[in-house]
Design a protein around this motif. Structure first.
Motif, PDB file in Angstrom:
ATOM      1  N   UNK A 104      51.839  37.635 -18.450  1.00 29.21           N
ATOM      2  CA  UNK A 104      52.486  36.120 -19.087  1.00 29.21           C
ATOM      3  C   UNK A 104      52.239  35.168 -17.954  1.00 29.21           C
ATOM      4  N   UNK A 105      51.567  33.891 -18.582  1.00 29.33           N
ATOM      5  CA  UNK A 105      51.447  32.721 -17.542  1.00 29.33           C
ATOM      6  C   UNK A 105      52.739  31.730 -17.883  1.00 29.33           C
ATOM      7  N   UNK A 106      52.658  30.681 -17.212  1.00 31.38           N
ATOM      8  CA  UNK A 106      53.725  29.730 -16.982  1.00 31.38           C
ATOM      9  C   UNK A 106      53.713  28.986 -18.318  1.00 31.38           C
ATOM     10  N   UNK A 107      54.714  28.069 -18.381  1.00 34.38           N
ATOM     11  CA  UNK A 107      54.968  27.242 -19.453  1.00 34.38           C
ATOM     12  C   UNK A 107      54.458  25.731 -19.167  1.00 34.38           C
ATOM     13  N   UNK A 108      53.374  25.233 -19.779  1.00 37.79           N
ATOM     14  CA  UNK A 108      52.717  23.945 -19.372  1.00 37.79           C
ATOM     15  C   UNK A 108      53.466  23.147 -20.597  1.00 37.79           C
ATOM     16  N   UNK A 161      72.775  38.096 -30.180  1.00 36.66           N
ATOM     17  CA  UNK A 161      71.735  37.963 -31.013  1.00 36.66           C
ATOM     18  C   UNK A 161      70.336  37.471 -30.263  1.00 36.66           C
ATOM     19  N   UNK A 162      70.176  36.635 -29.210  1.00 38.39           N
ATOM     20  CA  UNK A 162      69.205  35.987 -28.460  1.00 38.39           C
ATOM     21  C   UNK A 162      69.462  35.872 -27.223  1.00 38.39           C
ATOM     22  N   UNK A 163      69.301  37.142 -26.450  1.00 40.10           N
ATOM     23  CA  UNK A 163      69.674  37.096 -25.079  1.00 40.10           C
ATOM     24  C   UNK A 163      68.268  36.789 -24.279  1.00 40.10           C
ATOM     25  N   UNK A 164      67.164  36.662 -25.197  1.00 39.43           N
ATOM     26  CA  UNK A 164      65.752  36.378 -24.398  1.00 39.43           C
ATOM     27  C   UNK A 164      65.504  34.744 -24.085  1.00 39.43           C
ATOM     28  N   UNK A 165      66.603  34.138 -24.301  1.00 36.46           N
ATOM     29  CA  UNK A 165      66.382  32.675 -23.767  1.00 36.46           C
ATOM     30  C   UNK A 165      66.027  32.453 -22.224  1.00 36.46           C
ATOM     31  N   UNK A 166      66.417  33.543 -21.618  1.00 32.56           N
ATOM     32  CA  UNK A 166      66.111  33.522 -20.157  1.00 32.56           C
ATOM     33  C   UNK A 166      64.602  33.624 -20.080  1.00 32.56           C
ATOM     34  N   UNK A 167      63.986  33.076 -18.967  1.00 31.28           N
ATOM     35  CA  UNK A 167      62.620  33.051 -18.816  1.00 31.28           C
ATOM     36  C   UNK A 167      61.998  34.235 -18.487  1.00 31.28           C
ATOM     37  N   UNK A 168      60.717  34.422 -19.167  1.00 34.37           N
ATOM     38  CA  UNK A 168      59.893  35.520 -18.982  1.00 34.37           C
ATOM     39  C   UNK A 168      59.222  35.782 -17.417  1.00 34.37           C
ATOM     40  N   UNK A 169      59.175  36.856 -16.860  1.00 36.28           N
ATOM     41  CA  UNK A 169      58.511  36.905 -15.490  1.00 36.28           C
ATOM     42  C   UNK A 169      57.118  36.692 -15.724  1.00 36.28           C
ATOM     43  N   UNK A 170      56.689  35.608 -15.012  1.00 34.13           N
ATOM     44  CA  UNK A 170      55.123  34.927 -14.883  1.00 34.13           C
ATOM     45  C   UNK A 170      54.590  35.916 -14.009  1.00 34.13           C
ATOM     46  N   UNK A 171      53.386  36.396 -14.652  1.00 37.32           N
ATOM     47  CA  UNK A 171      52.656  37.390 -13.663  1.00 37.32           C
ATOM     48  C   UNK A 171      51.287  36.738 -13.496  1.00 37.32           C
ATOM     49  N   UNK A 172      50.770  35.530 -14.294  1.00 36.16           N
ATOM     50  CA  UNK A 172      49.461  34.852 -13.931  1.00 36.16           C
ATOM     51  C   UNK A 172      49.719  33.465 -13.769  1.00 36.16           C
ATOM     52  N   UNK A 173      48.829  32.868 -13.278  1.00 39.64           N
ATOM     53  CA  UNK A 173      48.919  31.333 -13.243  1.00 39.64           C
ATOM     54  C   UNK A 173      48.088  30.505 -14.137  1.00 39.64           C
ATOM     55  N   UNK A 174      47.522  31.515 -15.294  1.00 44.47           N
ATOM     56  CA  UNK A 174      46.562  30.641 -16.129  1.00 44.47           C
ATOM     57  C   UNK A 174      47.504  29.753 -16.997  1.00 44.47           C
ATOM     58  N   UNK A 175      46.432  28.321 -17.115  1.00 44.30           N
ATOM     59  CA  UNK A 175      47.108  27.414 -17.960  1.00 44.30           C
ATOM     60  C   UNK A 175      46.089  26.850 -18.691  1.00 44.30           C
ATOM     61  N   UNK A 176      46.312  26.821 -20.016  1.00 45.26           N
ATOM     62  CA  UNK A 176      45.088  26.079 -20.880  1.00 45.26           C
ATOM     63  C   UNK A 176      45.346  24.544 -20.854  1.00 45.26           C
ATOM     64  N   UNK A 177      44.256  23.760 -20.225  1.00 42.23           N
ATOM     65  CA  UNK A 177      44.313  22.430 -20.310  1.00 42.23           C
ATOM     66  C   UNK A 177      44.480  21.641 -21.659  1.00 42.23           C
ATOM     67  N   UNK A 178      45.641  20.783 -21.725  1.00 38.66           N
ATOM     68  CA  UNK A 178      45.865  20.215 -22.854  1.00 38.66           C
ATOM     69  C   UNK A 178      46.152  18.817 -22.658  1.00 38.66           C
ATOM     70  N   UNK A 179      45.320  17.910 -23.579  1.00 34.43           N
ATOM     71  CA  UNK A 179      45.568  16.385 -23.249  1.00 34.43           C
ATOM     72  C   UNK A 179      46.237  15.764 -24.796  1.00 34.43           C
ATOM     73  N   UNK A 180      47.097  15.099 -24.584  1.00 39.69           N
ATOM     74  CA  UNK A 180      47.811  14.382 -25.661  1.00 39.69           C
ATOM     75  C   UNK A 180      47.182  12.812 -25.842  1.00 39.69           C
ATOM     76  N   UNK A 181      46.369  12.707 -26.808  1.00 39.72           N
ATOM     77  CA  UNK A 181      45.470  11.481 -26.829  1.00 39.72           C
ATOM     78  C   UNK A 181      46.396  10.299 -27.704  1.00 39.72           C
ATOM     79  N   UNK A 182      47.338  11.090 -28.531  1.00 38.68           N
ATOM     80  CA  UNK A 182      47.912  10.363 -29.570  1.00 38.68           C
ATOM     81  C   UNK A 182      49.650  10.452 -29.226  1.00 38.68           C
ATOM     82  N   UNK A 183      50.086   9.841 -28.505  1.00 34.13           N
ATOM     83  CA  UNK A 183      51.707   9.952 -28.357  1.00 34.13           C
ATOM     84  C   UNK A 183      52.439   9.557 -29.651  1.00 34.13           C
TER      85      UNK A 183
END
Length: 812
Positions: free
Chosen positions: A401-405, A198-220
């Motif tokens: 597709x970008x990498x997972x941050x 049912x869910x064969x797509x748990x395998x990582x997607x092919x990453x084709x760009x290096x774009x990452x959106x900056x994210x800052x966690x100020x409230x742990x």
């Protein structure tokens, strides 16, 4: 939680009927509230293809279609749908088909060959509404191009399916997904979980760009883990596949757009809410923080939320973009024009989400899940699942597709929990072995270590309900089966306790009030603040932090408001005579009260008994004239409740009662309640044609009763004497009675007194303006001999002397 049975069976398929499956889930603690078919019954409805469309010769809005329905011959069908076209795959009802009822008579609709405006029609092309699949009547159902012509439509559309609706307790957040329910069914039945197909797509997607959106966690303390990735070049206008639409609709969600549908689908499938931002609408990076007073956000549902520092947000460099774990903002929401997205999956702490949506007066599927706890260990895997679906449905040749941050800053500790086999056996009442318990834990997917008689479990990341030993014992009992636990009477030393002879139960008091023609009511202890101010002069009642209704926001200190509301309710329904009573608690501040099994520090919760009478004293009848109930009628009822004890009544100034028609109720000199007529001010405010009469007394005082004592019954004739005393208006009859009874109790000469009754009060001619005459009848009797005149005279002289202490004089 609602889901399709067919969807569930793709993950786990036990050899159980639908009824057996529903019963199994209910008995394991997942109560199945409803099981209903996804579509009503219909027959001879197939997939067909439109081969030709020509205008009807006799009607402007009708078309004559040549249709291939797989019957071996081409059918001539007249159709009025605006979207019919050549090559279209449609739903066709053949001659003899029986469709769901469409009229008010509720009868099924049968399709027959007939003439429509002079042209023969050999069937009918159907919309979703005509098959009762939805309310969409805009046109024919447009089936995919690969739909097989001639196949039974029920089979093709998987309509022989059932919708399960389960009612989950708050601790079962792990079952707020089809996967979660499937895990339960697998554990309960031993059937294997089939997730790979049912869910064969748990395998990582092919990453084709290096774009990452900056994210800052100020409230742990708000966000423990935040995962995201950028995907560019998607086709947001792509159609959501029919199979996904069906599963969404059968889970209670409507299809919106492919991007939104995929996010919702994975939430239902895996239990993880996610959010899709339009990347081009985000200014700079994202910050996860607590809100600030004065901030606001227009939400996807059109509402504008006012934010404060109690609500978590995800904000960019300019503004707030979403409410953390609850709902996204309209400004950065995806549309059909969206090309680039930022996909987010996070772990939000339940304590940081609970109550926030309620404060904003709405609820969301995401908030419902996050406030109970969502798996924090699989954010990246779930992102991969969503990414795979996005690429499959919305992907184009230019999709990148970008990498997972992935940022983990504060994850819940998985503290081991131990369960003793002996303890589990004692509580469940079944001689389970350690091997059996180990097998149950294995089936539940719990990792554990075991030693002699003890199993130590490390809760998985998706279970937030395993914290103490009793939680594990509950899991053992659920999987073992509540129905397999034998019903045995408790083994304990039971002692029958004798009821105290000087105390009667509240149950007996209720029966006595019912015998006096009162009807019992049960009201909320929560009341309106205005009632407390009006009837108890209470400007600072005990307020509720989370009232069940906005007007019921304080705890009552009196039963009056509740009883008056009952009277008004009945008057509004044309009942002219109302007699109600309530036995209930009131809530008072008392710093002397400490914590206890039935007590909260600082608050007293005494029981009170209250009654209210309105209208005629009796139902209308021929044997007596109709008259309105008055103070003395209710006073007689109250005295009957306390009999054989004698009550005293004293003037009282009560905020709820008429100042001249009310009294405090005293028992042995202690005030235990009040009685009287409702104050005219409140009669007018609450729109009552007449003033009701009411009383309220301490339940504990009413429960006390005198222990029966032996008393000789005299066989000698009683003697009666009458005395009339003249006193000032300020002297109450009760004061004079108290003085006379005190004399009888303390003077041996007066021990022959049996009763004193006030039988007359006179004011007027022969008396001063400030005087009144009170006439009493004395009953005297001795148990040893017939009374002689000298004995009677001595007793009466003593009573006269006692009365003179109150400045009373005998009336000439």
């Amino acid at each position: 939680m609602q889901f399709s049975e067919n969807w569930l069976r793709t993950m786990v398929n036990p050899k159980l009927t639908s009824e057996q499956l529903a019963h199994l889930l209910t008995m394991s603690g997942l109560e199945v509230e409803e099981v209903e078919p996804v579509a009503p019954p219909f027959s001879r409805v197939v997939v067909a293809q439109v081969l030709e469309v020509v205008r009807h010769p006799n009607a402007d809005r009708l078309n004559v279609c040549q249709v291939d329905a797989g019957t071996g011959s081409i059918l001539n069908i007249v159709c009025g749908a605006p979207n019919v076209r050549v090559g279209m795959k449609v739903v066709c009802a053949l001659d003899g088909a029986v469709l769901p009822p469409s009229g008010a008579d509720g009868k099924p609709f049968e399709i027959k060959v007939g003439l429509l405006r002079g042209v023969e029609s050999q069937g009918m092309l159907c919309s979703a509404r005509e098959l009762k699949l939805s309310d969409d009547a805009a046109g024919l159902m447009d089936l995919p191009a690969d739909a097989p012509v001639g196949q039974d439509f029920r089979e093709y559309y998987q309509l022989d399916d059932l919708k399960f609706t389960i009612k989950l307790t708050p601790n079962k957040a792990d079952c707020l997904s089809v996967l979660g329910v499937a895990r339960e069914v697998a554990a309960l039945t031993g059937s294997p979980l089939n997730l790979h197909n049912q869910m064969p797509a748990f395998s990582p997607a092919a990453v084709s760009i290096d774009d990452i959106l900056p994210v800052k966690i100020e409230a742990p303390d708000l966000c423990g883990r935040f995962s995201g990735r950028i995907v560019r070049g998607l086709n947001a206008k792509a159609a959501t596949p029919d199979w996904m639409k069906r599963r969404l609709e059968r889970s209670g969600l409507r299809s919106i757009s492919a991007l939104v549908d995929i996010s919702n689908y994975v939430m239902l499938e895996l239990g993880r809410p996610s959010h899709v931002f339009d990347l081009d609408k985000i200014h700079g990076g994202l910050t996860v923080r607590w809100g600030k007073a004065g901030e606001s956000l227009k939400l996807l549902n059109g509402n504008t939320a006012q934010i404060d520092d109690w609500i978590g947000v995800v904000a960019d460099e300019r503004e707030v973009e979403s409410l953390a774990g609850i709902m996204g903002g309209d400004a950065s929401g995806v549309t059909l024009e969206t090309v680039n997205i930022y996909l987010e999956a996070a772990f939000w702490w339940p304590d940081a989400i609970q109550g926030r949506a309620r404060k904003l007066n709405f609820s969301t599927d995401a908030g419902h899940r996050f406030e109970r706890g969502v798996d924090f260990a699989t954010t990246t895997e779930h992102l991969e699942r969503i990414t795979a679906l996005l690429l499959d449905i919305c992907g184009t040749e230019s999709t990148q597709v970008g990498p997972i941050d992935d940022q983990s800053v504060n994850l819940p500790p998985r503290l081991p929990v131990s369960v003793r086999v002996a303890r589990a056996v004692k509580i469940i009442g079944v001689p389970l072995t350690q091997a059996q318990i180990a097998d149950i834990f294995t089936r539940l997917g719990l990792s554990f270590e075991q030693s002699d008689g003890v199993l130590t479990v490390t809760p998985p990341s998706y279970r937030f309900d395993i914290e103490i030993e009793e939680d594990l014992i509950e899991e053992i009992a659920r999987v073992y089966g509540f129905e397999n636990i034998p019903a045995r009477p408790p083994v304990a030393a039971n002692v029958m306790l004798a009821a105290k002879e000087d105390t009667r139960s509240l149950f007996a008091i209720r029966h006595q009030l019912a015998d006096l023609d009162f009807q019992e009511v049960v009201n909320f202890s929560f009341v309106e603040a205005a009632w407390e101010k009006d009837f108890s002069a209470n400007d600072a009642p005990i307020a509720l932090l989370n009232p069940i209704a906005s007007q019921l926001n304080v705890m009552r200190t009196s039963l009056i408001g509740s009883l008056l509301a009952n009277v008004r309710y009945n008057l509004n329904r044309k009942l002219a005579r109302v007699r109600v009573f309530e036995v209930g608690a009131v809530y008072l501040r008392n710093p002397e009260v400490g914590n206890g099994p039935l007590a909260v520090a600082g608050y007293a919760q005494p029981k009170r008994v209250g009654a209210m009478a309105y209208g005629p004293v009796d139902d209308e009848q021929w044997g007596q004239e109709t008259r309105t109930v008055d103070y003395f009628d209710l006073k007689a009822d109250l005295e009957a409740l306390f009999a054989p004890q004698t009550l005293q009544f004293a003037a009282i100034d009560h905020p709820a009662l008429h100042p001249g028609r009310s009294a405090a109720v005293l028992q042995n000199g202690r005030e235990i309640g009040f009685i009287g007529q409702l104050h005219p001010r409140w009669q007018q405010k609450y729109d009552l044609p007449q003033a009701p009469i009411l009383f309220e007394v301490d339940a504990s005082a009413l429960q006390q009763r005198q222990v029966p004592r032996h008393r000789d019954i005299s066989k000698f004739q009683a003697v009666t004497r009458d005395l009339a005393f003249v006193v000032k208006h300020t002297v109450a009859a009760q004061d004079l009675l108290d003085a006379l009874f005190a004399e009888a109790a303390g003077n041996p000469a007066c021990k022959i007194l049996q009763a004193i009754v006030l039988f007359d009060e006179y004011r007027g001619k022969g008396l001063a303006e400030d005087e009144k005459s009170l006439a009493f009848r004395f009953t005297l009797q001795d148990t040893q001999s017939t009374l002689q005149d000298d004995v009677v005279d001595a007793a009466m002289a003593a009573f006269v002397a006692a009365a003179t202490k109150l400045a009373a004089k005998l009336r000439a």
